[in-house]
Design a protein around this motif. Structure first.
Motif, short mmCIF file in Angstrom:
data_model
loop_
_atom_site.label_atom_id
_atom_site.label_comp_id
_atom_site.label_asym_id
_atom_site.label_seq_id
_atom_site.Cartn_x
_atom_site.Cartn_y
_atom_site.Cartn_z
N ILE A 247 0.83 -1.20 0.00
CA ILE A 247 0.00 0.00 0.00
C ILE A 247 0.87 1.25 0.00
O ILE A 247 0.61 2.21 -0.75
CB ILE A 247 -0.95 -0.01 1.21
N MET A 248 1.92 1.27 0.82
CA MET A 248 2.78 2.44 0.91
C MET A 248 3.52 2.69 -0.40
O MET A 248 3.63 3.83 -0.86
CB MET A 248 3.78 2.26 2.06
N ASP A 249 4.00 1.62 -1.03
CA ASP A 249 4.70 1.76 -2.32
C ASP A 249 3.74 2.25 -3.41
O ASP A 249 4.11 3.10 -4.24
CB ASP A 249 5.32 0.43 -2.73
N ALA A 250 2.53 1.71 -3.42
CA ALA A 250 1.55 2.12 -4.44
C ALA A 250 1.18 3.58 -4.27
O ALA A 250 1.02 4.32 -5.25
CB ALA A 250 0.30 1.23 -4.35
N ALA A 251 1.02 4.02 -3.01
CA ALA A 251 0.66 5.42 -2.75
C ALA A 251 1.75 6.37 -3.23
O ALA A 251 1.45 7.45 -3.78
CB ALA A 251 0.40 5.63 -1.26
N ALA A 252 2.99 5.98 -3.08
CA ALA A 252 4.11 6.86 -3.47
C ALA A 252 4.33 6.91 -4.97
O ALA A 252 5.01 7.80 -5.48
CB ALA A 252 5.39 6.39 -2.78
N GLU A 253 3.75 5.98 -5.70
CA GLU A 253 3.92 5.93 -7.15
C GLU A 253 2.99 6.94 -7.82
O GLU A 253 1.77 6.87 -7.67
CB GLU A 253 3.62 4.53 -7.68
N VAL A 254 3.52 7.87 -8.56
CA VAL A 254 2.74 8.91 -9.23
C VAL A 254 2.26 8.37 -10.58
O VAL A 254 3.07 7.99 -11.43
CB VAL A 254 3.57 10.19 -9.44
N ARG A 255 0.93 8.32 -10.76
CA ARG A 255 0.38 7.79 -11.99
C ARG A 255 -0.42 8.82 -12.79
O ARG A 255 -0.64 8.65 -13.97
CB ARG A 255 -0.54 6.60 -11.68
N ARG A 256 -0.89 9.88 -12.11
CA ARG A 256 -1.74 10.85 -12.77
C ARG A 256 -1.16 12.26 -12.58
O ARG A 256 -0.73 12.62 -11.49
CB ARG A 256 -3.16 10.80 -12.18
N ASP A 257 -1.22 13.05 -13.65
CA ASP A 257 -0.68 14.41 -13.58
C ASP A 257 -1.52 15.32 -12.70
O ASP A 257 -1.01 16.31 -12.15
CB ASP A 257 -0.60 15.02 -14.99
N ASP A 258 -2.82 15.01 -12.55
CA ASP A 258 -3.69 15.90 -11.78
C ASP A 258 -3.73 15.52 -10.30
O ASP A 258 -4.51 16.10 -9.54
CB ASP A 258 -5.11 15.88 -12.35
N VAL A 259 -2.92 14.54 -9.88
CA VAL A 259 -2.87 14.13 -8.48
C VAL A 259 -1.50 14.49 -7.92
O VAL A 259 -0.47 13.98 -8.38
CB VAL A 259 -3.11 12.62 -8.32
N PRO A 260 -1.43 15.39 -6.92
CA PRO A 260 -0.12 15.73 -6.32
C PRO A 260 0.53 14.50 -5.68
O PRO A 260 -0.15 13.55 -5.27
CB PRO A 260 -0.50 16.77 -5.25
N ALA A 261 1.84 14.52 -5.61
CA ALA A 261 2.58 13.43 -4.95
C ALA A 261 2.23 13.40 -3.46
O ALA A 261 2.05 14.45 -2.84
CB ALA A 261 4.08 13.62 -5.15
#
Length: 388
Positions: free
Chosen positions: A326-340
């Motif tokens: 879960i922590m690794d997935a959360a840190a992965e940026v997949r969308r430009d409109d979602v801040p890190a």
């Protein structure tokens, strides 16, 4: 000998078929689109009703309309039922093989209808095809992941009807070739078939209706239990689920783990990027967390940017592995409109003698506080399980 007058049951079959077709077309227009197969079942009933009406004209209309077409309509109707069952259960479509089977049926029925009016051959062909189709429907229901009374009942009716079709086929093979007209077919199996066919349509439609109603109930129940924004469990629903799982784990002497998850610096995200961006972060995390869980795990929104995850029958090592995913997935940026963003996780373990939901949540909350205090974006375990 049952003394059944064939045309009476043909008319009854047509009436029942049209009634059920109307019911399922209405259900298709009013039920959620996630409940699939209703319209196709309605078309199945329509085709079988039309076939029954044409069968009743035998001797009054040309054999093409009173025998060839209605036989194909009945076979197509059962094929549509099979497609409806597969769509309802989320199984892959099999339209190609069904179309080939119907094409073969038409080719085989042509000489037995127009070149040599051979009722016995038509009976063997149709009984064989219907045995395959009804049997395929029963097998499709057997493959459903979740099976209750409605599925077992409907599958049983399909299987029983397939057995009757098979018996008709075998007896027709053993009969004298002199059997050339349906009016003089007085075998007990044919009489049973004529007496029960109209009622089997009712039984199958009732069974499919029960299946659809149960799925609708699950859909409505799920909507009532889920958070509108994220689709995860609402707090009260999750706590009720956690209480039940604790009781089952305690009685079965199984371990269980609970994760409390917090989005790091979420207030800063809202202040820097705006509340809509913050909502997208919550949505993004919820989707990633759900994808990281196993089938029996559950996630709920505890409040704001805090989430709870329940991991039944999970050891400390297993809980840490899920938390890390879960922590690794959360840190992965997949969308430009979602801040890190990152998350912190606190883990508490439940054992057979552990207390209620409040105790394990409190332990997980303390572990989460330790994770935030230690620098965020990390996992911490509760120090000691709270026992009775």
């Amino acid at each position: 000998m049952l003394g059944v007058e064939p045309r009476s049951f043909i008319v009854i079959s047509a009436a029942f078929g049209m009634l059920w077709a109307f019911i399922f077309f209405v259900l298709h227009s009013s039920f959620p689109r996630e409940i699939r197969g209703l319209a196709r079942w309605g078309w199945a009933c329509t085709m079988m009703a039309a076939g029954a009406v044409l069968f009743a004209t035998y001797g009054a209309l040309p054999v093409f309309l009173s025998s060839f077409v209605p036989n194909l309509l009945v076979a197509a109707g059962v094929a549509a039922m099979q497609g409806s069952v597969r769509a309802f259960g989320g199984l892959p479509r099999r339209d190609g093989p069904l179309a080939l089977l119907l094409g073969f049926t038409a080719l085989a029925m042509f000489p037995a209808t127009f070149l040599d009016d051979d009722y016995r051959s038509r009976l063997i062909i149709m009984s064989s095809v219907l045995t395959l189709l009804f049997g395929a429907c029963a097998v499709a229901i057997y493959r459903f992941q979740q099976k209750g009374f409605a599925e077992r009942f409907t599958g049983g009716v399909f299987a029983a009807t397939a057995c009757i079709m098979l018996a008709r086929c075998l007896i027709a093979i053993s009969q004298s070739p002199s059997l050339t007209r349906p009016q003089i077919d007085a075998t007990p199996v044919h009489q049973v078939y004529m007496a029960t066919f109209s009622f089997s349509i009712v039984a199958l439609s009732v069974g499919f209706l029960l299946m659809a109603n149960r799925q609708l109930h699950r859909k409505l129940e799920s909507l009532a239990m889920r958070d509108k924004q994220t689709g995860v469990y609402r707090r009260d629903a999750f706590l009720a689920l956690l209480d039940r799982e604790i009781a089952e784990s305690r009685s079965g002497k199984r371990s269980m783990s609970v994760l409390m998850i917090d989005l790091d610096d979420f207030r800063a995200i809202n202040e820097q990027h705006g509340q809509q961006a913050g909502d997208r972060v919550i949505d993004d995390f919820s989707a990633k967390a759900r994808q990281s869980l196993r089938r029996n795990d559950a996630i709920g929104r505890y409040g704001g940017d805090e989430f709870l995850v329940m991991l039944p029958d999970t050891s400390a090592e297993g809980a840490q592995a899920v938390g890390q995913r879960i922590m690794d997935a959360a840190a992965e940026v997949r969308r430009d409109d979602v801040p890190a963003y990152t998350v912190s996780i606190g883990i508490a373990r439940l054992e057979a003698e552990r207390e209620d939901a409040g105790a394990i949540i409190e332990a997980a909350d303390k572990a989460l506080h330790a994770a935030r205090k230690a620098g965020r974006s990390r996992i911490e375990f509760a120090a000691e399980p709270v026992r009775r």
